[in-house]
Write an enzyme that holds these catalytic residues in place. Sequence first.
Site, short mmCIF file in Angstrom:
data_model
loop_
_atom_site.label_atom_id
_atom_site.label_comp_id
_atom_site.label_asym_id
_atom_site.label_seq_id
_atom_site.Cartn_x
_atom_site.Cartn_y
_atom_site.Cartn_z
N HIS A 23 30.00 47.24 41.44
CA HIS A 23 28.78 47.14 42.25
C HIS A 23 28.95 47.98 43.51
CE1 HIS A 23 27.43 42.98 40.50
NE2 HIS A 23 27.03 43.99 39.76
N HIS A 79 21.91 41.80 28.42
CA HIS A 79 21.74 42.02 29.87
C HIS A 79 21.80 43.51 30.09
CE1 HIS A 79 22.43 41.94 34.13
NE2 HIS A 79 23.75 42.04 34.08
N GLU A 81 22.11 45.45 33.09
CA GLU A 81 22.74 46.14 34.19
C GLU A 81 23.51 47.32 33.59
OE1 GLU A 81 24.85 43.45 36.77
OE2 GLU A 81 24.98 44.94 38.38
N ASP A 83 26.38 48.57 33.59
CA ASP A 83 27.71 48.46 32.96
C ASP A 83 27.60 48.03 31.49
OD1 ASP A 83 26.81 46.08 34.20
OD2 ASP A 83 28.79 45.19 34.10
N HIS A 145 23.23 36.65 35.60
CA HIS A 145 22.88 36.67 37.00
C HIS A 145 21.74 37.61 37.33
CE1 HIS A 145 24.99 40.59 38.19
NE2 HIS A 145 25.17 40.46 36.91
N ASP A 164 27.72 38.38 31.02
CA ASP A 164 28.54 38.22 32.22
C ASP A 164 29.07 36.78 32.37
OD1 ASP A 164 28.33 40.85 33.09
OD2 ASP A 164 26.54 40.46 34.28
N TYR A 192 35.10 35.97 39.94
CA TYR A 192 33.83 36.43 39.38
C TYR A 192 32.74 35.41 39.67
CZ TYR A 192 30.84 38.95 36.09
OH TYR A 192 29.82 39.68 35.54
N HIS A 225 32.84 40.90 29.86
CA HIS A 225 33.98 41.42 30.62
C HIS A 225 35.19 40.52 30.34
CE1 HIS A 225 31.41 44.00 33.09
NE2 HIS A 225 30.65 42.96 33.37
FE1 FEO Z 1 25.65 42.03 35.43
FE2 FEO Z 1 28.43 43.01 33.88
O1 FEO Z 1 26.74 43.22 34.58
#
Ligand code: FEO
Length: 395
Positions: A23, A79, A81, A83, A145, A164, A192, A225
């Site tokens: 981020h 999700h 985002e 990544d 999130h 996530d 996290y 992750h």
């Molecule tokens: Fe919310 Fe791993 O991206």
Amino acid sequence: MAKQITSRVSWVGKIDWELTKFHGDELSTHRGSSYNSYLIRDKKVALIDTVWQPYDREFVTRLAQEINLSDIDYIIMNHNEIDHSGALPELMRHIPDTPIYCTKKGEAIIRGHYHQDWNFVNVKTGDTLDLGDTKLTFIEANMLHWPDTMFTYMSGENILFSNDGFGQHYATESLFNDAVCMAEVMQEAEKYYANILNTYSMLVTKKIQQILSMNLPIDMICPSHGVIWKDNPTQIVEKYLQWADAYQEDQVTIAYDTMWQSTRQMAQAIADGIRQVSPTTTVKLFNVAIEDKNDVLTQIFQSRAVLIGSPTINNGISFAVAGLLEMMHGMKLKKKKAAAFGSYGWSGECVKEINERLAAAGLEVINDGLKMLWVPDEPALAQCVEYGREIARQL
Ligand code: FEO
């Protein structure tokens, strides 16, 4: 290289050993990370999530070694985002008509990021996708999130793909939690949670309760992750329920900045006072100008009380302390007591400034704070010790 998880499911993600910041500069990742993507081969073939954009070509090249890309029937985006969705444009260059299953918000985010009119299929909680012998069930997880987040449950293999949620920034060649140092993994999972998910704790509790009420057998939790929870997978669910419930240990964290050591001396004397009254309480001190901000926030997350110290600088507080307080504000911490201290030379606004920000961040400020003029001498340090003793009594 793909790694086999079950006879039908393979990991096809990317391990990022080099990642130190996430981020932008918002989150430190001392142990790297991974972007987990999963390939399901049943009568139909589904791909769950992709990887971060810098690794898009590597991802697609490796995926093409594993399967003919045109054999992929469905792409599931839990999700979006960057990544996780960053490799979509490169993948869709090869298979442009493949349907992308995601929430309505997910579609909006993908469109906003990549400006492409792909074949989107919007799904809601309870919608299913038959793969042959197995079936995917989608569970929206709004704001866990991001607004688009969803989980995907695979019956037949009893796997929850949680994106996530339950993840950790942890690079390892080992896929499963029983093959790594659990203390490290839990440390990263807590960091996290504290830094990314704590602000949504009420939603975390509700979502977990909803999933538990569905009585789904769960043999594995595959996050986006870090390691897969295979050995006792519900241990991380239980941890999340604890963390989401105004989590605290018997710990006091003292976080301070110092210019000429006066505020540092105060911090140490206050810590001595707390230990005198409450010797079993863990007291930890952090110079926030030196320490990693996310590690300090994680310590604050697990504390009963937080003491913040800053010298007065230009009628205010230090840059590092202001930054920490801003991040604490975003965490929406619950049921934590707090107090302020600091040294000054002439105007002395530090304590008032910190107290205001602690209160605005939702912490219970338990006294007016303690400030010391110039360098504390013996009587001043004794006053700091007494301040620590009083705080310990109030806890
Ligand atoms: Fe919310 Fe791993 O991206």
